[in-house]
Write an enzyme that holds these catalytic residues in place. Structure first.
Site, short mmCIF file in Angstrom:
data_model
loop_
_atom_site.label_atom_id
_atom_site.label_comp_id
_atom_site.label_asym_id
_atom_site.label_seq_id
_atom_site.Cartn_x
_atom_site.Cartn_y
_atom_site.Cartn_z
N CYS A 164 1.90 19.86 28.97
CA CYS A 164 1.66 20.79 30.07
C CYS A 164 0.48 21.69 29.70
CB CYS A 164 2.91 21.62 30.33
SG CYS A 164 2.63 22.99 31.48
N ASP B 190 13.55 17.93 78.61
CA ASP B 190 13.98 17.22 77.42
C ASP B 190 15.49 17.35 77.23
OD1 ASP B 190 11.37 16.70 77.10
OD2 ASP B 190 11.08 17.86 75.26
N LYS C 132 -11.01 5.52 69.98
CA LYS C 132 -10.50 4.68 68.91
C LYS C 132 -9.57 5.53 68.05
CE LYS C 132 -12.36 1.50 65.45
NZ LYS C 132 -11.68 2.08 64.29
N CYS D 80 2.14 25.52 29.27
CA CYS D 80 3.09 25.89 28.22
C CYS D 80 3.04 24.96 27.02
CB CYS D 80 4.51 25.95 28.78
SG CYS D 80 5.18 24.31 29.15
N TYR E 188 17.31 15.04 79.43
CA TYR E 188 17.18 13.69 78.89
C TYR E 188 18.16 13.50 77.73
CZ TYR E 188 15.10 9.54 76.82
OH TYR E 188 14.92 8.28 76.30
N ASP E 189 18.18 14.48 76.83
CA ASP E 189 19.06 14.39 75.67
C ASP E 189 20.53 14.30 76.08
OD1 ASP E 189 16.93 14.45 74.01
OD2 ASP E 189 17.04 16.59 73.56
ZN LIG Z 1 4.70 23.88 31.46
#
Ligand SMILES: [Zn+2]
Length: 683
Positions: free
Chosen positions: A416, A37, A122, A419, A40-41
């Protein structure tokens, strides 16, 4: 003279392209690379450099031109010259035998001779069509409704296993070639991508197919290029001058053009043999590197295919054998909402336990609120769930026919759940968020991240302990961890004197952690472990990182505008600045990235220096030069900033040289650079 030089360059460019095409063919089509690789690079890099210097030599089918320039405003619709049909399904051997029976009667074959079948896995991906004109990749189209699809050429160009030019080692390709196949992602690449997303504070993709489909729908090809997509050919549309009469030969031709045919393509001469293949592949299914959901069976002989013909939506000469699904139905008992460290609220379905591919499933992700409203799921619904690979199971759809009317609508949380802060949702954001920075759930998440591996790596911080620390208000932010006292910890459940001492020791040790780990631990959005490392190396101290303007952040190699903005904003937020100050007060003393006194090259004149190369060097390539620098303790970056120590300028240097001059960065000629390198060797 100039003319001669130009011809030489032209020849090198042509030669490089031919070699790269050949190596692509060996790699993708034959699965038998001849070079590493890296080699190639290096060749690709050389081509890049030559094209940079001679823009007039750039052609659209050059292997360097995978990512186009501008994002598209939208996709154009294109009609397939031949409709992309879908296949009928078979679920057991008898249905395969029935299918064969129909084929015999369509072919009017008396007496019956054995038929040959091409069988292939497939792929569970996204079907597309590629059009090559005179060997050049010209257009790529989604399946769409089978008649008309979207032009996604720009995105398909970024898929490395799709050659921009057909390999013509075996002779010129026909004038028009329409190939069909599946864009997919290998399981390992998918897991890697998800791991990187999670470490950057982003949500993982639900499954490989969704990720692939999403990538192909990006209007900006740069975004598609970031996804590790693959391509395998399984069929064709129109091809001028076929030159083959069997599926078996088609597989060979596809390979000779440098594309990857479906793996495990085999020809069998009876349905029992086909069924054996199906069972073999099913056994292999989990170990295959990609997701499959069945086997495609086609008549091998093209003439017989033609004779068998097609219905309006599906050909009669092919059928898909579907594997037993990794799906199951069960009842959704409740929806819980989890709050992550960035405040994202994730709905999670609590399920009546059900067996699925050998595992008992009790919960499934509903991903985000777009998904929730798309599914229109209600509490008490019977739902279809699916498990793809090792990914968390997810709810695919609601079986509305099973509704009794007693199901309860699930309202989006306006507050929330932890909280009580009012939730927010930015336009276009599929996520609902808790905006409260001090939200206990978020703080717990941030602490888990901060003490976790890759970050401060402090042992002994279990979920239960973190929960107690936050819920008993012993900590209000990350810095408070360093103010914990022995007695406070001892009083917590399941904590004795010994574990308390160990915890404090671990915290104390972490004060000297490498800066990159601390930066990662802060949990800035999009700043994963690697980016934290890059930023630390570039800016040396948190102070200079904090002072960096947007441009110099964006100039850092591997840092894009989105990350740059997040970092920039983070260091301009009052709360964050207060937190950083507090960290200082509690005695966080980070190890700067360049403080490595034991390093052999520390007294080399290149140590700790950063180099940018521009133009072409004559004595060696840029990569070699880079190695010389790195061996002597320096580093190489791609762009010039005020942190650059030297710019080394070869012939035909362009904008980087100008930038170096405008920033006052010293510029070295190739000879001066060599002198510097040699002085480092002599010491
Ligand atoms: Zn909260």
């Amino acid at each position: 003279m100039g003319r001669v030089q130009k011809d030489g360059v032209q020849e090198e460019v042509r030669d490089l392209r031919q070699q790269l095409e050949r190596h692509n063919w060996r790699y993708y089509a034959l699965n038998d690379p001849e070079i590493s690789d890296t080699e190639y690079d290096l060749m690709l890099r050389r081509l890049h450099d030559l094209e940079d210097e001679h823009p007039d030599l750039v052609t659209p089918d050059s292997p360097t031109q995978r990512v186009g320039e501008a994002p598209l405003p939208g996709f154009e619709s294109v009609r397939h010259t031949q409709p992309m049909l879908s296949l009928d399904n078979a679920f057991d051997e008898k249905e395969l035998l029935d299918w064969e029976e129909r084929i015999y009667s369509l072919l009017e074959m008396e007496p019956r001779k054995p038929l040959e079948y091409m069988v292939q896995p497939k792929y569970d991906g996204v079907a597309v069509e590629l059009i090559y004109l005179n060997g050049v990749f010209t257009q790529g189209i989604t399946r769409g409704d089978g008649e008309v699809g979207d032009d996604i050429t720009q995105n398909l160009r970024t898929v490395k296993s799709i050659p921009l030019r057909l390999y013509e080692g075996g002779g010129p390709a026909p004038e028009r070639v329409e190939l069909r196949g599946e864009v997919y992602v290998e399981k390992e690449a998918f897991d890697g991508l998800n791991a990187r997303r999670v470490s950057s504070g982003m949500d993982p993709f639900a499954n490989p197919r969704n990720m692939t489909a999403g990538a192909l729908k990006q209007l900006d090809p740069k975004l598609a290029a970031e996804r590790p997509l693959s391509f395998a050919v399984h069929g064709r549309g129109f091809i001028s001058d076929l030159g083959f009469r069997q599926e078996r030969e088609f597989v060979r031709v596809v390979r000779s053009w440098g594309l990857r045919p479906a793996h495990y393509s085999e020809v069998h001469r009876s349905i029992p043999a086909v069924y054996e293949y199906v069972q073999r592949l099913q056994d292999l299914r989990e170990t295959l590197p990609y997701e499959t959901d069945g086997v495609v069976v086609k008549l091998n002989d093209l003439e017989k295919q033609q004779k068998a013909g097609a219905r309006s939506k599906s050909p009669r000469w092919a059928i898909a054998f579907k594997f037993p699904s990794k799906q199951a139905t069960t009842r959704l008992l409740n929806i819980q909402v989890q709050v992550g460290r960035t405040g994202v609220l994730t709905p999670v379905a609590e399920l009546e336990p059900v067996e699925l591919a050998g595992v008992t499933i009790r919960s499934a992700t509903l991903h985000n609120y777009d998904e929730l409203s798309r599914l229109e799921v209600r509490i008490g619904d019977t739902v279809l769930i699916e498990r793809a690979g090792d990914v968390i199971p997810k709810v695919v759809k609601v079986i509305t026919a099973k509704r009794t009317g007693k199901e309860a609508v699930f309202d989006l949380p306006t507050h929330c759940p932890v909280c009580g802060e009012k939730t927010v949702r930015a336009e276009g954001d599929p996520f609902i968020r808790c905006p409260n920075f001090s939200c206990p759930a978020q703080l717990q998440g941030r602490v888990r991240h901060f003490v976790g591996r890759g970050a401060m790596d402090i042992e002994g911080f279990g979920t239960k302990l973190i929960e107690q620390l936050v819920n008993r208000s012993l900590i209000h932010d990350l810095a408070d961890l360093y103010r914990l006292e022995f007695e406070q910890i001892c009083e917590l459940e399941r904590m004795g004197a010994k574990s308390a001492r160990n915890l404090l020791k671990g915290l104390d040790r972490s004060k000297q952690a490498p800066q990159a780990r601390f930066l990662y631990g802060l949990g800035i959005r999009h700043v994963g472990e690697h980016v934290a490392e890059v930023l630390s190396t570039e800016f040396r101290s948190l102070e200079s990182l904090g002072q960096a303007d947007l441009t110099s952040l964006e100039n850092v190699h591997e840092v894009g505008p989105i990350v740059a903005k997040e970092v920039f904003d983070f260091f301009r937020d009052e709360q964050n600045l207060a937190l950083l100050k507090k960290f200082q007060e509690v005695g966080i003393h980070l190890t700067a990235p360049d403080a490595k006194p034991e390093s052999a090259s520390s007294d080399s004149p290149l140590a700790g220096k950063s180099f940018v190369f521009t133009g072409s060097l004559t004595a060696f390539g840029r990569d070699e030069a880079g190695v010389l620098v790195k061996e002597r303790g320096g580093k190489v970056t791609g762009s010039v900033s005020k942190n650059t120590s030297y710019v080394v300028s070869g012939s035909k240097s362009g904008s980087k040289l100008e930038k170096a001059r405008s920033l006052g960065v010293p510029v070295l000629s190739e000879d001066e650079f060599l002198t510097l390198v040699r002085s480092a060797v002599d010491e």
